[in-house]
Enzyme design. Structure first.
Site, PDB file in Angstrom:
ATOM      1  N   GLU A   1      -4.714  -7.423  -6.244  1.00 58.41           N
ATOM      2  CA  GLU A   1      -3.291  -8.011  -6.382  1.00 58.41           C
ATOM      3  C   GLU A   1      -3.281  -9.331  -5.778  1.00 58.41           C
ATOM      4  OE1 GLU A   1      -0.542  -4.023  -7.124  1.00 58.41           O
ATOM      5  OE2 GLU A   1      -0.097  -5.474  -5.446  1.00 58.41           O
TER       6      GLU A   1
ATOM      7  N   GLY B   1     -10.708   4.305  -7.684  1.00 60.62           N
ATOM      8  CA  GLY B   1     -11.980   3.841  -8.552  1.00 60.62           C
ATOM      9  C   GLY B   1     -11.463   3.034  -9.692  1.00 60.62           C
TER      10      GLY B   1
ATOM     11  N   ARG C   1       0.920  -1.347  -0.080  1.00 61.21           N
ATOM     12  CA  ARG C   1       0.206   0.038   0.067  1.00 61.21           C
ATOM     13  C   ARG C   1       0.830   1.216  -0.002  1.00 61.21           C
ATOM     14  NH1 ARG C   1      -5.128   1.752   1.940  1.00 61.21           N
ATOM     15  NH2 ARG C   1      -5.564   3.678   0.454  1.00 61.21           N
TER      16      ARG C   1
END
Length: 208
Positions: A95, A61, A28
């Protein structure tokens, strides 16, 4: 698709196979891009480990890009940096699902790093991971619920794997252990030195 950072060897003595990369880094960005993951990436390339790292987060998005899925498929090892808000990212979870599929279908090696998050929180989706899934499930239609079920399964599977826990550790020591783990999972080829003795070296692979 953001431009990836990829380390490639300068040596001409390379081999070709189904793998384009030694390592795919899943993380992240807002949690660790400029800290732990950057330090880990630098250590990987210093050790001549061909590493795929996406340089920028996809805009909010957007779906995960096909090029990124292809990079996962073509990586011998996937390193997943589970940080506090990893599970908040739909992109990261997509992922993760792809990585766990490649583990089963392509025998990809998966190395989880639990960075300031407990492995049990990942495995059971409790704590901050549980909060993330509660948010994902709000007003979810049937299609989204099915995707969330896949996310949860992938999180549970990854949380059950042997990995590295970062809590109360010096990052430099932790990264050294990860590099050693990666090297241990890369194939070796035999060479012969000028004195006629055999020696092992990492089999470096490049993309056509």
């Amino acid at each position: 698709m953001a431009s990836p950072s990829i380390q490639r060897p300068s040596s001409s003595s390379t081999s070709h196979s189904q793998w384009s990369y030694d390592v795919f880094l899943s993380f992240r960005g807002e949690d660790t891009r400029k800290s732990f993951t950057d330090h880990l990436y630098s250590a990987l390339i210093r050790n001549n480990i061909i590493t795929f790292r996406d340089d920028e987060e996809l805009p909010r998005g957007e779906e995960i890009a096909p090029e990124l899925l292809k990079a996962i498929e073509e990586s011998r090892i996937a390193i997943i940096v589970f940080s506090k808000t990893y599970a908040h990212s739909k992109w990261c979870l997509d992922e993760l699902v792809k990585i766990m599929e490649c583990k089963e279908e392509r025998e990809q090696i998966v190395i989880p790093i639990f960075y300031n998050v407990d492995p049990s929180e990942v495995r059971k989706q409790t704590g901050i991971c549980g909060e993330a899934f509660t948010r994902h499930e709000e007003n979810a239609d049937e299609e989204r619920k099915e995707k969330i079920r896949k996310w949860r399964t992938a999180m549970e599977q990854a949380g059950n794997l042997a990995g590295h826990v970062a809590e109360n550790r010096y990052e430099s020591t932790l990264i050294d252990e990860i590099i050693e783990n990666v090297h241990g999972n890369l194939p070796k080829i035999l060479g012969v030195n000028e004195n006629g003795f055999s020696f092992g070296k990492t089999n470096i692979i490049v993309k056509d």
